[in-house]
Design a protein around this motif. Structure first.
Motif, mmCIF file in Angstrom:
data_model
loop_
_atom_site.group_PDB
_atom_site.id
_atom_site.type_symbol
_atom_site.label_atom_id
_atom_site.label_comp_id
_atom_site.label_asym_id
_atom_site.label_seq_id
_atom_site.Cartn_x
_atom_site.Cartn_y
_atom_site.Cartn_z
ATOM 1 N N ASP A 146 0.859 -1.204 0.089
ATOM 2 C CA ASP A 146 0.126 -0.056 0.143
ATOM 3 C C ASP A 146 0.965 1.255 -0.076
ATOM 4 O O ASP A 146 0.447 2.277 -0.672
ATOM 5 C CB ASP A 146 -0.928 0.114 1.080
ATOM 6 N N LYS A 147 1.807 1.256 0.650
ATOM 7 C CA LYS A 147 2.704 2.670 1.022
ATOM 8 C C LYS A 147 3.695 2.355 -0.300
ATOM 9 O O LYS A 147 4.517 3.404 -0.132
ATOM 10 C CB LYS A 147 3.488 2.506 2.208
ATOM 11 N N GLN A 148 3.858 1.606 -1.149
ATOM 12 C CA GLN A 148 4.955 1.175 -1.922
ATOM 13 C C GLN A 148 6.494 1.560 -1.538
ATOM 14 O O GLN A 148 7.304 2.306 -2.125
ATOM 15 C CB GLN A 148 4.620 2.205 -3.185
ATOM 16 N N ILE A 149 6.465 0.892 -0.201
ATOM 17 C CA ILE A 149 7.873 0.871 0.197
ATOM 18 C C ILE A 149 8.691 -0.710 0.185
ATOM 19 O O ILE A 149 7.854 -1.394 0.287
ATOM 20 C CB ILE A 149 8.028 1.549 1.742
ATOM 21 N N ASP A 150 9.941 -0.475 0.355
ATOM 22 C CA ASP A 150 10.751 -1.868 0.372
ATOM 23 C C ASP A 150 11.076 -2.512 1.546
ATOM 24 O O ASP A 150 11.058 -3.810 1.604
ATOM 25 C CB ASP A 150 12.189 -1.686 -0.451
ATOM 26 N N ALA A 151 11.072 -1.787 2.653
ATOM 27 C CA ALA A 151 11.409 -2.308 3.938
ATOM 28 C C ALA A 151 10.665 -1.470 5.226
ATOM 29 O O ALA A 151 10.455 -0.357 5.055
ATOM 30 C CB ALA A 151 12.720 -2.301 4.120
ATOM 31 N N LEU A 152 10.363 -2.328 6.303
ATOM 32 C CA LEU A 152 9.988 -1.279 7.627
ATOM 33 C C LEU A 152 10.943 -1.754 8.565
ATOM 34 O O LEU A 152 11.254 -2.899 8.703
ATOM 35 C CB LEU A 152 8.570 -2.154 7.965
ATOM 36 N N PRO A 153 11.110 -0.743 9.439
ATOM 37 C CA PRO A 153 11.702 -1.396 10.654
ATOM 38 C C PRO A 153 10.930 -1.899 11.616
ATOM 39 O O PRO A 153 9.711 -1.643 11.758
ATOM 40 C CB PRO A 153 12.414 0.180 11.341
ATOM 41 N N VAL A 154 11.597 -3.137 12.210
ATOM 42 C CA VAL A 154 10.904 -3.788 13.311
ATOM 43 C C VAL A 154 11.305 -2.933 14.560
ATOM 44 O O VAL A 154 12.580 -2.938 14.845
ATOM 45 C CB VAL A 154 11.346 -5.241 13.395
ATOM 46 N N VAL A 155 10.316 -2.407 15.471
ATOM 47 C CA VAL A 155 10.796 -1.571 16.308
ATOM 48 C C VAL A 155 10.326 -2.071 17.859
ATOM 49 O O VAL A 155 9.398 -2.854 17.852
ATOM 50 C CB VAL A 155 10.443 -0.182 16.478
ATOM 51 N N LYS A 156 10.840 -1.400 18.745
ATOM 52 C CA LYS A 156 10.408 -1.753 20.182
ATOM 53 C C LYS A 156 10.295 -0.498 20.989
ATOM 54 O O LYS A 156 11.274 0.374 20.904
ATOM 55 C CB LYS A 156 11.685 -2.620 21.135
ATOM 56 N N HIS A 157 9.147 -0.304 21.387
ATOM 57 C CA HIS A 157 8.832 0.985 22.198
ATOM 58 C C HIS A 157 9.184 0.805 23.662
ATOM 59 O O HIS A 157 9.040 -0.037 24.150
ATOM 60 C CB HIS A 157 7.375 1.332 22.024
ATOM 61 N N SER A 158 9.968 1.879 24.304
ATOM 62 C CA SER A 158 10.376 2.069 25.467
ATOM 63 C C SER A 158 10.171 3.167 26.098
ATOM 64 O O SER A 158 10.011 4.264 25.270
ATOM 65 C CB SER A 158 12.004 1.459 25.906
ATOM 66 N N GLU A 159 10.441 3.440 27.325
ATOM 67 C CA GLU A 159 10.331 4.769 27.975
ATOM 68 C C GLU A 159 11.536 5.789 27.078
ATOM 69 O O GLU A 159 11.240 7.081 27.064
ATOM 70 C CB GLU A 159 10.784 5.002 29.543
#
Lengths: 213, 213
Positions: free
Chosen positions: B173-186
């Motif tokens: 949908d966004k026509q992108i090649d990659a996404l970061p896999v992230v972790k939310h912290s303080e």
């Protein structure tokens, strides 16, 4: 109709027993599990239908060597390139690197196919090729694409009747984003399509059934 | 273990009968097919296990409305990002566009994640971003990546427990090649992985079973 079933714990045990001891009779399997032959009958029927086991009269059950994974694979292995290919974007071999980059943005593709005056394939240009060229201290407007493109016979190609999975392997092994779908004629090689990692991503989504998540 | 089974002609007839007449008892299904209840027992067991039919005591069999396609889809829908994610390549926000392109070639990736001094995510750089920058008549060595990167809050991200299929939809949908896999912290957003269209292509190959074609 094709369906997927998840094996129960007991069915997995049966597969393991037959794997280790086959050929083995239903009676002997039941003994090992301390169950009756009648209790096991539906499990054995399912395992035989699903292709894990084969029953041979008066001998017993054999392990076929086919895993659930292999049986699911059969479905994916039937998908052809033509089921997912996109329209190719071609540029002339006289184009400059600068204009090729502009074309890539205008057409919103990651790979361009370079053709000669007779519209026959002579090269492939990836974002990587263009990016590498931009590192040089040259004027991108004065370099023709023929200098930087991947050319015959180094172009990895495929045909519309090829298996999608073969192309997936090629994309991964050669670390490329797209392949031209070509047609060989007496004239030479014509580009009739484009197959990319985006098409592979869409194939995965299609296998999952096109539903909105 | 998950397996695929191809329904027999008789099993398809049973599904049709239950679809048209359910809830219906095993006895009544057998009557319509002029077979005994015992003959049908393995078929009914398989259809129930495979999810086509549901049996309710003292009422009979219901059609669940699930097709083979939907049941196959169920398997794909269970795949998580963490099952296929790659190691992320991060660069510091002070890097020049020129050095970012060089890093991309050295690390052999198509997307870089930009982090601040605390190693927290501040931007994403794609080949497309770098290529666009190279069209300008500027010295790539003097432009910092912060000028051209996609920055928060416009970064499309995912987490390791997200469904691979959701990410596939986002990439398309966004026509992108990659996404970061992230972790939310303080502290903020940490990058712990990378998921790309290459991973999607590999997921397709993995579903087909990793065999050499």
């Amino acid at each position: 109709m094709v369906s997927t079933i998840e094996l129960s714990k007991r069915q997995e045990q049966i597969v393991q027993i037959v794997k280790d001891n086959g050929p083995i009779t239903g009676e002997a399997i039941a003994d090992r599990l301390s169950l009756t032959r009648a209790t096991l009958r539906p499990d054995l029927a399912i395992l035989t239908m699903a292709g894990y086991l084969e029953a041979r009269p008066r001998v017993g059950y054999f392990y076929t060597g086919k895993t659930g994974q292999q049986l699911l694979a059969d479905k994916i292995k039937k998908i052809k390139v033509m089921d997912h290919q996109s329209i190719p974007v071609v540029v002339n071999e006289s184009l400059s690197v600068y204009d090729a980059i502009v074309t890539m943005f205008l057409e919103d593709v990651g790979t361009l196919f370079v053709v000669d005056k007779s519209s026959l394939l002579v090269g492939v240009l990836s974002r990587k090729d263009l990016l590498r060229a931009s590192l040089g201290n040259q004027d991108l407007k004065s370099i023709p694409v023929t200098i930087i493109m991947t050319r015959m016979p180094n172009i990895t190609m495929c045909e519309k009747d090829d298996l999608l999975l073969e192309v997936a392997h090629k994309l991964i092994d050669k670390q490329i984003d797209a392949l031209p779908v070509v047609k060989h004629s007496e004239r030479g090689i014509e580009v009739i399509g484009r197959i990319t990692k985006t098409n592979m991503t869409k194939a995965l989504v299609a296998l999952a059934g096109d539903e909105i998540l």
